[in-house]
Motif scaffolding. Sequence first.
Motif, PDB file in Angstrom:
ATOM      1  N   LEU A 245       0.831  -1.200   0.000  1.00  0.00           N
ATOM      2  CA  LEU A 245       0.000   0.000   0.000  1.00  0.00           C
ATOM      3  C   LEU A 245       0.869   1.255   0.000  1.00  0.00           C
ATOM      4  N   ARG A 246       1.991   1.253   0.733  1.00  0.00           N
ATOM      5  CA  ARG A 246       2.851   2.427   0.761  1.00  0.00           C
ATOM      6  C   ARG A 246       3.403   2.742  -0.632  1.00  0.00           C
ATOM      7  N   ALA A 247       3.797   1.716  -1.378  1.00  0.00           N
ATOM      8  CA  ALA A 247       4.294   1.939  -2.733  1.00  0.00           C
ATOM      9  C   ALA A 247       3.200   2.524  -3.620  1.00  0.00           C
ATOM     10  N   PHE A 248       1.990   2.028  -3.464  1.00  0.00           N
ATOM     11  CA  PHE A 248       0.866   2.545  -4.241  1.00  0.00           C
ATOM     12  C   PHE A 248       0.586   3.994  -3.870  1.00  0.00           C
ATOM     13  N   LEU A 249       0.634   4.311  -2.578  1.00  0.00           N
ATOM     14  CA  LEU A 249       0.348   5.677  -2.133  1.00  0.00           C
ATOM     15  C   LEU A 249       1.376   6.670  -2.655  1.00  0.00           C
ATOM     16  N   LYS A 250       2.637   6.263  -2.727  1.00  0.00           N
ATOM     17  CA  LYS A 250       3.667   7.163  -3.260  1.00  0.00           C
ATOM     18  C   LYS A 250       3.367   7.515  -4.710  1.00  0.00           C
ATOM     19  N   MET A 251       2.954   6.517  -5.474  1.00  0.00           N
ATOM     20  CA  MET A 251       2.563   6.777  -6.862  1.00  0.00           C
ATOM     21  C   MET A 251       1.337   7.685  -6.902  1.00  0.00           C
ATOM     22  N   TYR A 252       0.363   7.377  -6.100  1.00  0.00           N
ATOM     23  CA  TYR A 252      -0.908   8.112  -6.099  1.00  0.00           C
ATOM     24  C   TYR A 252      -0.684   9.576  -5.753  1.00  0.00           C
ATOM     25  N   ARG A 253       0.155   9.812  -4.753  1.00  0.00           N
ATOM     26  CA  ARG A 253       0.325  11.165  -4.239  1.00  0.00           C
ATOM     27  C   ARG A 253       1.277  12.016  -5.078  1.00  0.00           C
ATOM     28  N   SER A 254       2.106  11.372  -5.879  1.00  0.00           N
ATOM     29  CA  SER A 254       3.100  12.156  -6.620  1.00  0.00           C
ATOM     30  C   SER A 254       2.848  12.224  -8.119  1.00  0.00           C
ATOM     31  N   ASN A 255       2.228  11.197  -8.694  1.00  0.00           N
ATOM     32  CA  ASN A 255       2.142  11.127 -10.154  1.00  0.00           C
ATOM     33  C   ASN A 255       0.721  11.140 -10.719  1.00  0.00           C
ATOM     34  N   MET A 256      -0.274  11.032  -9.883  1.00  0.00           N
ATOM     35  CA  MET A 256      -1.627  10.914 -10.420  1.00  0.00           C
ATOM     36  C   MET A 256      -2.098  12.230 -11.037  1.00  0.00           C
ATOM     37  N   PRO A 257      -2.693  12.178 -12.228  1.00  0.00           N
ATOM     38  CA  PRO A 257      -3.250  13.397 -12.819  1.00  0.00           C
ATOM     39  C   PRO A 257      -4.285  14.029 -11.885  1.00  0.00           C
ATOM     40  N   SER A 258      -4.358  15.321 -11.885  1.00  0.00           N
ATOM     41  CA  SER A 258      -5.289  16.021 -11.010  1.00  0.00           C
ATOM     42  C   SER A 258      -6.733  15.776 -11.447  1.00  0.00           C
ATOM     43  N   PRO A 259      -7.577  15.237 -10.572  1.00  0.00           N
ATOM     44  CA  PRO A 259      -8.995  15.058 -10.940  1.00  0.00           C
ATOM     45  C   PRO A 259      -9.666  16.372 -11.320  1.00  0.00           C
ATOM     46  N   ASP A 260      -9.286  17.452 -10.641  1.00  0.00           N
ATOM     47  CA  ASP A 260      -9.892  18.751 -10.958  1.00  0.00           C
ATOM     48  C   ASP A 260      -9.552  19.185 -12.381  1.00  0.00           C
ATOM     49  N   LYS A 261      -8.301  18.945 -12.801  1.00  0.00           N
ATOM     50  CA  LYS A 261      -7.908  19.317 -14.159  1.00  0.00           C
ATOM     51  C   LYS A 261      -8.611  18.437 -15.199  1.00  0.00           C
ATOM     52  N   ARG A 274      -0.812   3.075 -16.827  1.00  0.00           N
ATOM     53  CA  ARG A 274      -0.700   2.071 -15.765  1.00  0.00           C
ATOM     54  C   ARG A 274      -2.059   1.781 -15.148  1.00  0.00           C
ATOM     55  N   PRO A 275      -2.427   0.500 -14.990  1.00  0.00           N
ATOM     56  CA  PRO A 275      -3.733   0.161 -14.399  1.00  0.00           C
ATOM     57  C   PRO A 275      -3.929   0.738 -13.009  1.00  0.00           C
ATOM     58  N   ASP A 276      -2.873   0.724 -12.170  1.00  0.00           N
ATOM     59  CA  ASP A 276      -3.042   1.252 -10.820  1.00  0.00           C
ATOM     60  C   ASP A 276      -3.378   2.735 -10.851  1.00  0.00           C
ATOM     61  N   MET A 277      -2.777   3.466 -11.787  1.00  0.00           N
ATOM     62  CA  MET A 277      -3.051   4.894 -11.919  1.00  0.00           C
ATOM     63  C   MET A 277      -4.476   5.131 -12.417  1.00  0.00           C
ATOM     64  N   ILE A 278      -4.942   4.302 -13.343  1.00  0.00           N
ATOM     65  CA  ILE A 278      -6.308   4.470 -13.861  1.00  0.00           C
ATOM     66  C   ILE A 278      -7.333   4.220 -12.759  1.00  0.00           C
ATOM     67  N   TRP A 279      -7.098   3.147 -11.965  1.00  0.00           N
ATOM     68  CA  TRP A 279      -8.006   2.892 -10.841  1.00  0.00           C
ATOM     69  C   TRP A 279      -8.085   4.119  -9.945  1.00  0.00           C
ATOM     70  N   ALA A 280      -6.928   4.704  -9.647  1.00  0.00           N
ATOM     71  CA  ALA A 280      -6.886   5.856  -8.752  1.00  0.00           C
ATOM     72  C   ALA A 280      -7.658   7.036  -9.339  1.00  0.00           C
ATOM     73  N   VAL A 281      -7.446   7.311 -10.626  1.00  0.00           N
ATOM     74  CA  VAL A 281      -8.135   8.427 -11.278  1.00  0.00           C
ATOM     75  C   VAL A 281      -9.647   8.206 -11.266  1.00  0.00           C
ATOM     76  N   CYS A 282     -10.073   7.003 -11.605  1.00  0.00           N
ATOM     77  CA  CYS A 282     -11.512   6.721 -11.684  1.00  0.00           C
ATOM     78  C   CYS A 282     -12.189   6.862 -10.323  1.00  0.00           C
ATOM     79  N   SER A 283     -11.547   6.364  -9.278  1.00  0.00           N
ATOM     80  CA  SER A 283     -12.128   6.481  -7.932  1.00  0.00           C
ATOM     81  C   SER A 283     -12.217   7.931  -7.492  1.00  0.00           C
ATOM     82  N   ALA A 284     -11.171   8.697  -7.782  1.00  0.00           N
ATOM     83  CA  ALA A 284     -11.168  10.107  -7.389  1.00  0.00           C
ATOM     84  C   ALA A 284     -12.244  10.894  -8.140  1.00  0.00           C
ATOM     85  N   LEU A 285     -12.417  10.620  -9.432  1.00  0.00           N
ATOM     86  CA  LEU A 285     -13.433  11.319 -10.211  1.00  0.00           C
ATOM     87  C   LEU A 285     -14.844  10.984  -9.720  1.00  0.00           C
ATOM     88  N   ALA A 286     -15.085   9.712  -9.428  1.00  0.00           N
ATOM     89  CA  ALA A 286     -16.409   9.326  -8.925  1.00  0.00           C
ATOM     90  C   ALA A 286     -16.723  10.035  -7.619  1.00  0.00           C
TER      91      ALA A 286
END
Length: 347
Positions: A245-261, A274-286
């Motif tokens: 989870l820590r490795a995933f969070l580092k990616m999420y917090r540093s590289n994920m495209p801004s949902p607001d943008k 990357r699938p992990d990044m897409i999951w993160a974007v989709c959850s944040a947008l929802a």
Amino acid sequence: MSNTITPQKASHLLAAFMAANTPVLLTGAPGIGKSSIVEQAAASIGYDIILSHPVVSDPTDAKGLPWPSKDGASATFLPFGDLARAINATRPTLWFLDDLGQASPAVQASYMQLLLARSVNGHKLPDCVTFAAATNRRSDRAGVSGILTPVLSRFGTVIEVEVSVDCWTQWALGAGMPPELISFIRFRPNLLHVFDPTKRSNDMENFPCPRTWAFTGKTLNMALPEDLEFTAIAGAVGEGAAFELRAFLKMYRSNMPSPDKIILDPDNAPIPDRPDMIWAVCSALARKASDSNCGRIFRYAERLHGDGKSEFATLMVKDTTRLHPEVHDTPDWTRLAVSEFGQTFLG
């Protein structure tokens, strides 16, 4: 076990049996949410809950306390505690016996008359009271010695609950769990529940399960410093899952495209590879969706679909409608429903 079902189906089945005044026993591994299933089922049909823990009870709790008459020539049984609450109930009420399999045989036997005859020592339960119970299995090594056969046969059905990523994420969306945790579980679904009692070398280390991931979600919402956050998460789900989870969070917090943008410019916003990044974007947008911006989010979903990422797009739309059902009343939903992606999504 052939009668293994998901938490969502277990809740529907339990609600039906409650309405029919028929006891149900839920079984399953530790931490998978059996107690939450019971609470959800009771809430869905407006039942009050009496919660009992037979493992810390005495047989008199379910039979009443022997009480002498004034002249001392006779005695009766005086109901108290949960038994008194059940006898005096006037509203539809579920009496939930949690962790029944950990209770002593004497305590289990004390509930037999109540479960079937619905009366004990001259006191009758009102028709508005029904029963449900939950237990781990003996194989889970959770202190379960088993359930007495005559007690078991007094339940209308015994069902085993299995872990379901979809059910857990649906619950998590409505329970305020952080989107990064929901994304992580979708990316690593095999980590939702990892429990093998035969391979636990450290009996003081927790393990990943729906219950401990819920605690992890609360930890993430605390916004602790990184070192303290990792320590707390490792204490909730174990070090192995915490490292992932820590490795995933580092990616999420540093590289994920801004949902607001993305919401500002859904036609030109980047689509991660990357699938992990897409999951993160989709959850944040929802999570950020509303009846005023859902059209932009649906547009991004259509782009995901056109980019060969239909699974992500579909789940994002489902999450949006679960969290914000008001979007169904918007022109944007109507436009989505008649689009090529919408036809695929709505089947």
